[in-house]
Scaffold this motif. Sequence first.
Motif, short mmCIF file in Angstrom:
data_model
loop_
_atom_site.label_atom_id
_atom_site.label_comp_id
_atom_site.label_asym_id
_atom_site.label_seq_id
_atom_site.Cartn_x
_atom_site.Cartn_y
_atom_site.Cartn_z
N GLY A 28 0.78 -1.33 -0.03
CA GLY A 28 -0.01 -0.07 0.06
C GLY A 28 0.89 1.23 0.09
N GLY A 29 0.54 2.15 -0.78
CA GLY A 29 1.39 3.39 -0.96
C GLY A 29 0.49 4.64 -0.79
N GLY A 30 -0.66 4.64 -0.28
CA GLY A 30 -1.52 5.69 0.06
C GLY A 30 -1.51 6.00 1.14
N TYR A 31 -2.71 6.62 1.90
CA TYR A 31 -2.45 7.21 3.12
C TYR A 31 -2.37 6.37 4.10
CZ TYR A 31 -4.27 9.54 7.32
OH TYR A 31 -4.41 10.00 8.49
N VAL A 32 -3.08 5.17 4.07
CA VAL A 32 -2.74 4.14 5.12
C VAL A 32 -1.31 3.53 4.97
CG1 VAL A 32 -3.58 2.13 6.23
CG2 VAL A 32 -5.30 3.61 5.13
N GLY A 91 -1.60 -2.21 4.06
CA GLY A 91 -2.06 -0.74 4.51
C GLY A 91 -2.77 -0.39 3.37
N ILE A 92 -3.90 -1.09 3.28
CA ILE A 92 -4.73 -0.59 1.87
C ILE A 92 -6.00 -0.42 2.49
CG2 ILE A 92 -3.24 -1.51 0.02
CD1 ILE A 92 -5.18 -3.96 0.03
N ASN A 93 -6.91 0.22 1.54
CA ASN A 93 -8.22 0.48 2.18
C ASN A 93 -9.37 -0.40 1.70
OD1 ASN A 93 -8.01 2.92 3.50
ND2 ASN A 93 -7.67 3.91 1.64
N ASP A 94 -8.87 -1.66 0.95
CA ASP A 94 -9.50 -2.86 0.38
C ASP A 94 -9.92 -3.71 1.27
OD1 ASP A 94 -10.96 -4.68 -0.99
OD2 ASP A 94 -10.52 -3.88 -2.95
N ARG A 95 -10.89 -4.01 2.11
CA ARG A 95 -10.86 -4.94 3.22
C ARG A 95 -10.86 -6.34 2.49
NH1 ARG A 95 -12.36 -2.99 7.99
NH2 ARG A 95 -13.14 -5.10 8.94
N GLN A 96 -11.45 -6.84 1.45
CA GLN A 96 -11.25 -7.89 0.94
C GLN A 96 -9.96 -8.21 0.25
OE1 GLN A 96 -13.51 -10.71 1.21
NE2 GLN A 96 -11.98 -11.63 -0.04
N ALA A 97 -9.29 -7.53 -0.20
CA ALA A 97 -7.87 -7.49 -0.67
C ALA A 97 -6.96 -7.80 0.41
CB ALA A 97 -7.62 -6.38 -1.43
N ASN A 113 0.34 -7.53 9.66
CA ASN A 113 -0.20 -6.69 10.57
C ASN A 113 -1.29 -6.12 9.39
OD1 ASN A 113 -0.63 -3.53 10.53
ND2 ASN A 113 -0.73 -4.37 12.85
N VAL A 114 -2.72 -5.98 9.39
CA VAL A 114 -3.69 -5.55 8.57
C VAL A 114 -4.34 -4.24 9.28
CG1 VAL A 114 -5.77 -5.89 7.20
CG2 VAL A 114 -3.88 -7.83 7.62
N ALA A 115 -3.99 -3.11 8.39
CA ALA A 115 -4.80 -1.94 9.06
C ALA A 115 -6.23 -1.96 9.17
CB ALA A 115 -4.39 -0.82 8.04
N ASP A 116 -6.73 -1.94 10.42
CA ASP A 116 -8.25 -1.85 10.74
C ASP A 116 -9.06 -2.97 10.70
OD1 ASP A 116 -10.14 -0.06 11.80
OD2 ASP A 116 -11.28 0.24 9.60
N GLN A 117 -8.17 -4.02 10.74
CA GLN A 117 -8.72 -5.46 10.89
C GLN A 117 -8.16 -6.21 11.73
OE1 GLN A 117 -10.31 -7.05 7.29
NE2 GLN A 117 -9.26 -5.73 6.03
N PRO A 118 -8.25 -6.13 13.10
CA PRO A 118 -7.54 -6.83 14.34
C PRO A 118 -7.69 -8.30 14.20
CG PRO A 118 -8.90 -4.78 14.95
CD PRO A 118 -9.17 -5.19 13.78
N GLU A 119 -8.82 -8.85 13.59
CA GLU A 119 -9.12 -10.37 13.56
C GLU A 119 -8.00 -11.00 12.61
OE1 GLU A 119 -11.72 -8.34 10.11
OE2 GLU A 119 -10.92 -8.05 12.48
#
Length: 496
Positions: A28-32, A91-97, A113-119
């Motif tokens: 991921g190369g965006g904001y996240v 660090g990408i915004n696509d949850r499925q990807a 480590n996955v951003a915003d997906q603790p599980e």
Amino acid sequence: MSTTTLKEQNELFPVFLKLEHLTVLVVGGGYVGTEKLTALLQNSPRATIKVVAIQFSPEVLQLALENENISLVAKAFSPEDVAGSDLVIVGINDRQASREISLEAKRQGKLVNVADQPELCDFYLSSVVRKGNLKIAISTNGKSPTLAKRLKETFHDALPEELDQVLDNLQLIRNRLKGDFSAKVTQLNDITKVLATEPTAARKQPSGRFGKIAFLGLFALLFTTLGLVLSPYLSLQEVGNFATSIDPLFYWMIMAGFVAQLVDGALGMGYGVTCTTILMSLGVNLPAISGSIHTAEVFSSGASGYSHYKFGNVNKKLFKVLLIPGVIGAILGAMLLSWVGEEYAGYVRPVLATYTLILGARIVYNAFRKTKERKKIKKAGLLAGAGGFLDSFGGGGWGPLVTSTLISKGRTPRFVIGSVSITEFFVALASSLTFFALLGLGHLPIILGLIIGGVIAAPIAARLAGKLPLKTMFIAVGSLVIIWSLRILLKAVGIF
């Protein structure tokens, strides 16, 4: 049959990794992605990092230019990207990807480590408090990164800057201790016991050489007060007339001193410009404004500096660096202004205002960006000398120049404001005594009104400096610098 309710607890095992020995893959190369990459570099600037993304933000491109250990791969993620990596951070915004990348990395035996997906996470990136070699990681078990961030800000402001010196001293002591491991632990526990007992009382009570400086400062304040009353430039008749017939303007002076010191004590700058603005609006002539503010500032800055010290807002090391150059600069500025006349000071103010305008914008910008590593101030003494000179010669500038420069370099606003405020007393005292010797003293009602208001506001302002949120203080300081600078520039071209 009885049932037992088990309270949920954080079962994460805290570990500090030597990332310079590992390879990290960031997807991921965006904001996240930028946020994750920045966190890695702040904590482990020598880590080898590969970033895979279809597009890269300008921030990621800039970080790659500044750090040769970062490699950018412009393409979509594929399973081959995981090979050779020890850790994978998504660090990408696509949850499925993100889920698919996480499963692939785990299939290859990598920690993820996955951003915003603790599980989906095998580990979390914690909020970190750094004081030199001391590092404290904060975890909320993945429930609230926002709370972790707020706790980080609280701990950062609460822990003194001198902790790194304490660690160095303890290392020297540990190396000199004799005996087995148990004996060394016992001795170190005895030495460091003071750090865990009565922290509030220890922080609020002046002690040692610095306590003596505070005492001498108060003594100088009382001496100056006595000198003011007995000054040969004032007659007993003038004092008597003032006591028997108080002009309503006197109460406005108290209000002006209170407001100005509230601003200056809480934000580390603004006493002169706030006083000047209020007094000009009340029709006070300019010579009276200039002389009165310099005199009253001795008393208000003395009360403010002591209050900041009492509330634990002063960095002793920074104070010592600023003190002597600031005093020398103030004396030279007052002497030069007395010799050449005030009209020449008008050429200095626009230059100072242009510089501080840029700093003000930078401070406001820093309030909205991610926390960055503090830069070392290599020429703080020279900065203090320039600030003291311009404050005397240019009619103001100590706070806007010194405070805003130090904060713009990443210094904690609370400790910058406290240290600059206590130094300001000695700078103002040196400047005022020089003016007294060369020009004399007058305008007693204005001076006394400003002093009374400033002394009342000083402890309130010092308390606010320790309580305001970090972002709020950045915005407030930056905004005040911008307003001060624009006012000076507009005045210089005849608009204001």
